[in-house]
Design a protein around this motif. Sequence first.
Motif, PDB file in Angstrom:
ATOM      1  N   GLU A 122      -9.383   7.620   8.433  1.00 43.07           N
ATOM      2  CA  GLU A 122      -9.262   7.541   9.894  1.00 43.07           C
ATOM      3  C   GLU A 122     -10.608   7.827  10.555  1.00 43.07           C
ATOM      4  O   GLU A 122     -11.007   7.158  11.518  1.00 43.07           O
ATOM      5  N   SER A 125     -12.963   4.861   9.946  1.00 44.58           N
ATOM      6  CA  SER A 125     -12.592   3.677  10.727  1.00 44.58           C
ATOM      7  C   SER A 125     -12.996   3.801  12.188  1.00 44.58           C
ATOM      8  O   SER A 125     -13.009   2.803  12.909  1.00 44.58           O
ATOM      9  N   LEU A 140      -4.426   6.228   1.540  1.00 48.43           N
ATOM     10  CA  LEU A 140      -3.626   6.927   2.551  1.00 48.43           C
ATOM     11  C   LEU A 140      -2.452   7.580   1.821  1.00 48.43           C
ATOM     12  O   LEU A 140      -1.366   6.992   1.734  1.00 48.43           O
ATOM     13  N   THR A 149       0.516   9.812   9.138  1.00 50.53           N
ATOM     14  CA  THR A 149      -0.815   9.755   9.732  1.00 50.53           C
ATOM     15  C   THR A 149      -0.762  10.244  11.180  1.00 50.53           C
ATOM     16  O   THR A 149       0.185   9.975  11.900  1.00 50.53           O
ATOM     17  N   ALA A 153      -4.744   6.091  12.031  1.00 54.26           N
ATOM     18  CA  ALA A 153      -4.666   5.058  10.987  1.00 54.26           C
ATOM     19  C   ALA A 153      -3.808   3.891  11.432  1.00 54.26           C
ATOM     20  O   ALA A 153      -4.110   2.724  11.136  1.00 54.26           O
ATOM     21  N   THR A 154      -2.725   4.187  12.143  1.00 49.42           N
ATOM     22  CA  THR A 154      -1.842   3.108  12.590  1.00 49.42           C
ATOM     23  C   THR A 154      -2.536   2.194  13.592  1.00 49.42           C
ATOM     24  O   THR A 154      -2.080   1.070  13.818  1.00 49.42           O
ATOM     25  N   VAL A 157      -6.983   1.613  11.103  1.00 55.24           N
ATOM     26  CA  VAL A 157      -6.920   1.089   9.738  1.00 55.24           C
ATOM     27  C   VAL A 157      -6.108  -0.199   9.715  1.00 55.24           C
ATOM     28  O   VAL A 157      -6.498  -1.174   9.052  1.00 55.24           O
ATOM     29  N   SER A 158      -5.004  -0.229  10.446  1.00 56.05           N
ATOM     30  CA  SER A 158      -4.221  -1.467  10.494  1.00 56.05           C
ATOM     31  C   SER A 158      -4.999  -2.586  11.167  1.00 56.05           C
ATOM     32  O   SER A 158      -4.827  -3.762  10.842  1.00 56.05           O
ATOM     33  N   LYS A 163      -1.457  -4.832   9.398  1.00 60.75           N
ATOM     34  CA  LYS A 163      -0.326  -3.902   9.395  1.00 60.75           C
ATOM     35  C   LYS A 163       0.357  -3.826   8.035  1.00 60.75           C
ATOM     36  O   LYS A 163       0.661  -2.733   7.542  1.00 60.75           O
ATOM     37  N   ARG A 165      -0.750  -4.397   4.961  1.00 60.76           N
ATOM     38  CA  ARG A 165      -1.524  -3.687   3.937  1.00 60.76           C
ATOM     39  C   ARG A 165      -1.589  -2.199   4.239  1.00 60.76           C
ATOM     40  O   ARG A 165      -1.581  -1.369   3.330  1.00 60.76           O
ATOM     41  N   MET A 166      -1.704  -1.848   5.541  1.00 63.72           N
ATOM     42  CA  MET A 166      -1.724  -0.433   5.890  1.00 63.72           C
ATOM     43  C   MET A 166      -0.406   0.237   5.506  1.00 63.72           C
ATOM     44  O   MET A 166      -0.393   1.338   4.945  1.00 63.72           O
TER      45      MET A 166
END
Length: 268
Positions: A122, A125, A140, A149, A153-154, A157-158, A163, A165-166
């Motif tokens: 996080e 990113s 993660l 998280t 991250a949502t 990272v997404s 979405k 893959r996250m």
Amino acid sequence: MINVDSAQDYQSLAIEERGNGVFVVSLNRPEKRNALDAATIEELISFFSTAQRKGVRAVVLAGEGDHFCAGLDLVEHWKEDRSPDEFMHVCLRWHEAFNKMEYGGVPIIAALKGAVVGGGLELASAAHVRVMDQSTYFALPEGQRGIFTGGGATIRVSDLIGKSRMIDMILMGRVYQGQEAADLGLAQYITDGSSYEKALELADRVAQNLPLTNFAICSAISHLNNMSGVDAAYAEAVIAGVVNTQPAARERLEAFANKTAARVRPNS
């Protein structure tokens, strides 16, 4: 010398000025794999809240020891035994720190190595550019820890990897490394050598850009992506009106017009 807080004011971060407006900000808890406790988050807020106003031209974000960051300090979290509202406010401070980084207008190049895990991902990113070496791995693991998280991250990272893959990363505890991680977008650069040296090279290069131009690149683009298409188009035009007519750009534009500026060439 740029007037920033004294390095002695920081305990969880090591701050180094390199003399050309480039600062190295290193997580300084190697014995904890640079896990993020509450004190570290407050120091990140302190530095990045004023970096642009105090003339910082670029930042290399690094970690002392063998790892960039192993995420939330789970030992502190377990010992504190926080209530739901207490931990909500912890998360809000994380968002404050990472928003200061992403939207602060100072280019941040993260030098990644070893663990870039959970909250460490996080944090990474929130940087504008990420450089990884061959030791770097991303994960993660919150799903296996019984937690979720809370540091963006949502969102970030997404945005980097999508979405689906996250969700897979956090649900399965999946680990990415090497070229696969770079291809997914977790890093823009992968090096066989030192990610720190490559990050310094990039920071030195970007510090030569005009500060107002860097501010627009490292602030406005994130804001524009949060808008509707029609609002973003209008805001982009306003920003371009300000940046593209700045007096400091005249010399560079004149060099281009006179054919004395460096030309864009493909990589050799």
